[in-house]
Every structure is written in C-alpha cells, then in structure tokens.
Enzyme design. Sequence first.
Site, mmCIF file in Angstrom:
data_model
loop_
_atom_site.group_PDB
_atom_site.id
_atom_site.type_symbol
_atom_site.label_atom_id
_atom_site.label_comp_id
_atom_site.label_asym_id
_atom_site.label_seq_id
_atom_site.Cartn_x
_atom_site.Cartn_y
_atom_site.Cartn_z
ATOM 1 N N ASP A 97 0.907 -1.311 -0.079
ATOM 2 C CA ASP A 97 0.031 0.101 -0.005
ATOM 3 C C ASP A 97 1.043 1.102 -0.029
ATOM 4 O O ASP A 97 1.677 1.207 0.861
ATOM 5 C CB ASP A 97 -0.969 -0.068 1.243
ATOM 6 C CG ASP A 97 -2.490 0.424 0.887
ATOM 7 O OD1 ASP A 97 -2.622 1.164 0.195
ATOM 8 O OD2 ASP A 97 -3.280 -0.399 1.234
ATOM 9 N N ASP A 198 -3.268 4.560 -2.461
ATOM 10 C CA ASP A 198 -4.387 4.913 -1.633
ATOM 11 C C ASP A 198 -5.128 6.572 -2.064
ATOM 12 O O ASP A 198 -4.100 7.248 -2.034
ATOM 13 C CB ASP A 198 -4.247 4.993 -0.173
ATOM 14 C CG ASP A 198 -5.285 5.251 0.705
ATOM 15 O OD1 ASP A 198 -6.136 4.371 0.920
ATOM 16 O OD2 ASP A 198 -5.171 6.336 1.635
ATOM 17 N N GLU A 251 -6.720 3.760 -6.497
ATOM 18 C CA GLU A 251 -8.020 3.800 -5.530
ATOM 19 C C GLU A 251 -8.785 5.244 -5.642
ATOM 20 O O GLU A 251 -7.863 6.224 -5.361
ATOM 21 C CB GLU A 251 -7.793 3.519 -3.925
ATOM 22 C CG GLU A 251 -9.335 3.456 -3.411
ATOM 23 C CD GLU A 251 -9.245 3.911 -1.708
ATOM 24 O OE1 GLU A 251 -10.084 3.598 -1.192
ATOM 25 O OE2 GLU A 251 -8.260 4.629 -1.503
ATOM 26 N N HIS A 323 -11.056 -4.104 2.854
ATOM 27 C CA HIS A 323 -10.779 -3.483 4.313
ATOM 28 C C HIS A 323 -11.719 -2.224 4.538
ATOM 29 O O HIS A 323 -12.082 -1.879 5.766
ATOM 30 C CB HIS A 323 -9.344 -3.051 4.660
ATOM 31 C CG HIS A 323 -8.783 -1.916 3.836
ATOM 32 N ND1 HIS A 323 -8.613 -1.939 2.566
ATOM 33 C CD2 HIS A 323 -8.638 -0.529 4.180
ATOM 34 C CE1 HIS A 323 -8.378 -0.831 1.938
ATOM 35 N NE2 HIS A 323 -8.267 0.156 2.950
ATOM 36 N N ASP A 324 -12.390 -1.715 3.605
ATOM 37 C CA ASP A 324 -13.212 -0.341 3.550
ATOM 38 C C ASP A 324 -14.403 -0.577 3.640
ATOM 39 O O ASP A 324 -15.390 0.317 3.614
ATOM 40 C CB ASP A 324 -12.731 0.586 2.535
ATOM 41 C CG ASP A 324 -11.493 1.488 2.956
ATOM 42 O OD1 ASP A 324 -11.145 1.692 4.251
ATOM 43 O OD2 ASP A 324 -10.907 2.016 1.698
#
Length: 552
Positions: A97, A198, A251, A323-324
């Site tokens: 990430d 991210d 993302e 994870h979100d």
Amino acid sequence: MSDWYKNAVVYQIWPRSFCDGNGDGIGDLEGVLSKLDYLKELGVNCIWFSPLYPSPNADFGYDIADYKNISPEYGTLELFKKVLSEAHARGIRVIMDLVINHTSDEHQWFLQSQNKDSKYHDYYIWRKGRGANRPPNNWLSCFEGGAWEYNEKLGEYYLHVFAKKQPDLNHDNPAVRREVCDIMKFWLDMGVDGFREDVITFISKRKGLPNGFPIPAACGIEHYMDGPNIHKYLKQYRKVTDKYDCFTVGEAPMMTPKNALKYISGQDKELDLMFHFQHIEADCFLMDFLQTKFNLKKMKRAFTNWQNKVNGRAWNTLYIENHDHPRIISRYGSEKYRAESGKMLANMYFLQQGTPFIYQGQEIGMLNTRLDSLGEYVDVFMKNNYKVAKNRLHMSEKKCFENAVNSTRDNARTPMQWTALRNAGFSDGKPWFPVNKNYKEINVEKEMADDNSILNHYKALIKFKKENETAIYGDYKEHYRSSSKLYVYERNYNGKRLLVINSFTEKEVKFKAPAGFDIDGKEPILCNYKNNKSEMNSFVTRPYETRVYYFE
C-alpha cells in the site's frame, strides 16, 4: 514492462487481523509467513499488503509515521524481506500500500513542519485562517468534522481531508514528489512487485483552496478530486515504476469509467488499474455513508458500464470486498443462504474481464459482526458517520446506531477465522478486536474439510480463471438487463463462450437461456447446487443459484 497483472489473482491481507504469530493479539508477519502455503494452495499468485509501516493507528496503518520501515507490531524489515522471498519462492508476488495523500501527524516531516523556518513547513498545506476561529475554507473531513486543525504555536491551520492525525502532503512542492519517488524506489529495489495507491486522485488541490459546495459529508471534494496537476504528478511517479516489472492500482472515490480511462489507458498511462466504488454503492449513498435497500439493477449498471467502456482500452479491477467495506454476503447476499450466496457472488464478479482481488476471509464466507454499543467499535469513519447522521441529518438514535453498525469498516476487520478453537485460531493471546461469534461454524479448517464449501468453490474458480483465456480476455455482454432478480452475462473469446447465471433472491425465478445458447443436457462447470437439469433450454432457479456454462 509485462502485463502479468492481467493473469493475477490478488489476495489482500489486512495484517492486523490476518494471523498472529507471537501471541500478542495482533496479526503480524510471522503469522503471514505461517500461512503462505495456505495462500499457494488457494491458488492466488499475488498478495496486496495493507500498510505495514510504523503508525500510531489513528486509521490503522493509513496514517504512516515512517515510509521506509515496518511497524514493530508486525515485525522488522528483515522479517518482511523473508516474507517477500518466501512468497516469491511460491510464485506469489507482493504489492504494498502506498499512502501518499497524507502522513501521520507523528511523521518526522510533520513534526518539523511546525517550524516555519524548516523546509518541511511546505511539505504540508498550512494556511492562515479567515479571522477568529474561522478556518481557511469550509471543507469537511471525510472522517472527522472540519478539514482544518489549528496550531496555536504557529497561528496557522493544516489541512486534513481525513482524520486530524492524517495531515495532507503538499504535492505541489517538488521536494515532496522527490520524496515519494525515493520511497517507491526503496521498496521496488527490495523486490516488491508494485503498489496499491491510496486515494491517489486526491493529491492535487485546486489553487487558492476555494470553498466547497455545502454538503453534509466531504464538502470541498470537487476541489481536490482529480485536481489540476494530478496527471502531471502521476506521470512523474510512473517514470519510477516503468523501470521495474511491477504494476500499480489506484484507488479513487467517485470514479467513473470515462474518468478512469484518463489514468489507465494509452501508451502514457499513469496507472495500470483503478479501484472504484460504483458497484459497491448499490446499497448505500456516498461510499457506505448512508445505508439504503440493495438495488441489483444499480449494481449491474455499474459492472456493465465498466466492462463495456474499459474493454479494449484498459484493464478492469474486480472486487466485492476489502478493508473499507462491510462483508458482501451480509450486504448483497444472504446470511441464511451463506454458502449458496457466497458462491454466487464469487462467480458473479470473478468471471468478468479484469484482475480479481480477494479480501481475507471472503473465501470462507465471513459475515458482518455485531457489538452491543458504539464504544466497542474502533473505526473512525463509522464514528464520523454516526455524528453526521445525528447532528446534521437529525436521524433518531436507533437509526444512527443501525446505520453505523451496518456500514462500519470494522465488519471487515474482525480477526481471520482459521479454526473452531479459542480465538478462531487467530491468536494465543487476547485479540486486539473481538472475533466474530460465529467462528465455530465459519472457519478455514471446517471449509477445507467440506468439498461443497465456499473455500473449495473459490479454489476451483481461481484455477479456472487463471487457466481459461475466455475468462481472462473475453468480451462481455449482459442479458436480462431489466431483471431485478437475475444477473446474467456472457464472455466471448476466439469462438469460445461462457454463460454466467446468478440469482440474487431466494425466490424461484424462471430462466431461459439467451438465443444461441443450448444448455439442455449440459453440466455447468461452476455451480452451487447439484442436479442442474434444464428443459426446453430453461430452468427455475433455487435460492441464490449460480451456474456457469462453458462452450468450446
């Protein structure tokens, strides 16, 4: 640079909840090391690690205090190198990430930025207010009230589009961009195979930072989403990754196919893939902010739009969990028909054109959790949602709580359920967050022993996806577009075809194969029921039924 990512199946590890190797209740790299053979057996050939870096955990790793190290909670750089080597030895690549829109307020850059004479002051977005107790503009944080935090010592505010402890970096400063390039080289030289970047489309802010349109959440987003210099900055970062055999996936909240193609298509593309949220907003408003009733037509429109507009011009990113977001069976499927709907959802997204991503626990059909009070949850996004619903939308206490519980990211962050033993086999110590109470019924060990489990379905599905050119490269065409119960599409490649049939209801639905397909007497290659007969090229679906037919 090769395009190996087109034949990748990526498994996302959220390290804090994956597997605890030292018994302190927190997942770590020793735990990951112990599960690499499991991942190889599952069939995945790439791991995406959510942040492993040192962090105060205001947003569980997405607030980074040191970009070139490993959090002591997870291990050491040497241990990470061992995980990397062992993964590569098993034919599994590793991506990290890359969180560069913001850092932690405990990063050395930010600590030094609080001195106006330091070069680091311009690493962040510091501004004078508009008068007494008036921030520079009206922007709201996605996580925590206003987007500006006042520093009395400096007499200035710093911008944080997310939590207060996540100050935004100033990418307009060339020195910041050089730091980012250096971070990327550090990990790529170590052998890492790419990055998930991210909220990458937020890194360029509009000059002058004007007021935003006054909406209850994310006010100001129109001034930092796809900002004026975003493509210039990403091209600079792409020059780094182009020197390695790696891939990058961005993302981007509120992303559309038309906009995505500006990033992921052409010879000068800035990213290889793009995570978007459109298909995951079929039961909510603004990225899980407010829950609504699941709308299959809305979900289908999103998937089909991306398939049609990206095909032949770029490459899609396929996912239904990360994870979100809350667990997908609890959202789009049925907890009552967990195995059936879990397999159906897997077929539904996996067999489209693009690179599939699997989130830890998805492959065993993990479900949402439920705790008794708001105070037991730890998700900063959830707590902000609760406050906005209560103070700005004036929802009742009960509705605020239900909305928060259903939408919280904590649903996806409960410890991985490995066995029916204490703490689900996740840890010998007390887990950092409560294990879902259903772990004795839902765990890897039990799923492995059951030939008809969701886990074994994923194994077969992954194998087929990696080996079948039609499933990888085929064109996409949707059928039954107006149906509110069925999602049906075909894939075509060099005269070979797939027909993918998915029911999103426990009710019976009459299905008739589209013209040109003969399914009578033909066995599906991937399904969730036995006795898959059809007559007159039709059948009546069973609860959450899925069938995949392959025609050579």
